[in-house]
Enzyme design. Sequence first.
Site, PDB file in Angstrom:
ATOM      1  N   SER A   9      -1.825   6.891  -3.640  1.00  0.00           N
ATOM      2  CA  SER A   9      -1.481   6.376  -5.012  1.00  0.00           C
ATOM      3  C   SER A   9      -1.166   7.838  -5.807  1.00  0.00           C
ATOM      4  O   SER A   9      -0.151   8.327  -5.535  1.00  0.00           O
ATOM      5  CB  SER A   9      -2.993   5.678  -5.332  1.00  0.00           C
ATOM      6  OG  SER A   9      -2.832   5.067  -6.601  1.00  0.00           O
ATOM      7  N   HIS A  64       2.225   3.040  -3.550  1.00  0.00           N
ATOM      8  CA  HIS A  64       2.332   1.685  -3.831  1.00  0.00           C
ATOM      9  C   HIS A  64       2.574   1.208  -5.285  1.00  0.00           C
ATOM     10  O   HIS A  64       2.758   2.482  -6.203  1.00  0.00           O
ATOM     11  CB  HIS A  64       0.813   0.754  -3.704  1.00  0.00           C
ATOM     12  CG  HIS A  64      -0.316   1.445  -4.656  1.00  0.00           C
ATOM     13  ND1 HIS A  64      -1.508   0.733  -4.755  1.00  0.00           N
ATOM     14  CD2 HIS A  64      -0.344   2.633  -5.345  1.00  0.00           C
ATOM     15  CE1 HIS A  64      -2.202   1.245  -5.608  1.00  0.00           C
ATOM     16  NE2 HIS A  64      -1.634   2.460  -5.796  1.00  0.00           N
TER      17      HIS A  64
END
Length: 226
Positions: free
Chosen positions: A86, A109
């Site tokens: 992330s 993501h």
Amino acid sequence: MRTFWNWENREDGRTLHLDGVIAEETWFGDEVTPAAFKEDLMADKGDITVWINSPGGDVFAASQIYNMLMEYPGQVTVKIDGVAASAASVIAMAGTKVLMSPVSMMMIHNPMTMAIGDSSEMKRAMEMLREVKESIMNAYELRTELPRTRLAKLMDDESWFNAKKAVELGFADEVLFTGEESPEPAVSMLYNQSAVVNTFLKQFPSAPPDNDTDVQALYDRLRLLQ
């Protein structure tokens, strides 16, 4: 103030450890936190090594760290020993060279947020997320030189990469302890949705707001997670 970073002085230079959730305690609305990080970073000169083991956190905090490391006058060697997921993957992109342990992982993501309000507020939140995604892709594109369409798809799919896959795609330069720079294609690991969602939810108060003032305060403190 508890921080998610710490410095270690070694004979071969300074080492920065980024562990845990980025801005786990506070970042937004707290000018002391980014200022403290910059003060620690610029406290000495020379090349530095940055070890990363983090599930991610606040995307704007990660962006500030990324910019500070990109502007640092010495060489920045990033070493991923656990996970750079992330927002932590964005920080990793600031390395002059990025190395991954053969048992480490990287995950990218789409950014996430929480919004409160009517349909107009939801539309504004969606547009904000689209722009944040574009800004994140700028960092990935600069390092990997992958087409933006492919990067966007990888983010849509919430993609996990083992060390060899990360090197293959250009997110990393080398696998630690092996010297492998051009590995054979590897298969990405599965996405652990519960881990990411739990990390996301930890950023918000456990109790719902009681009145309009609390709603506005929560809205002002919304934290984007990448």
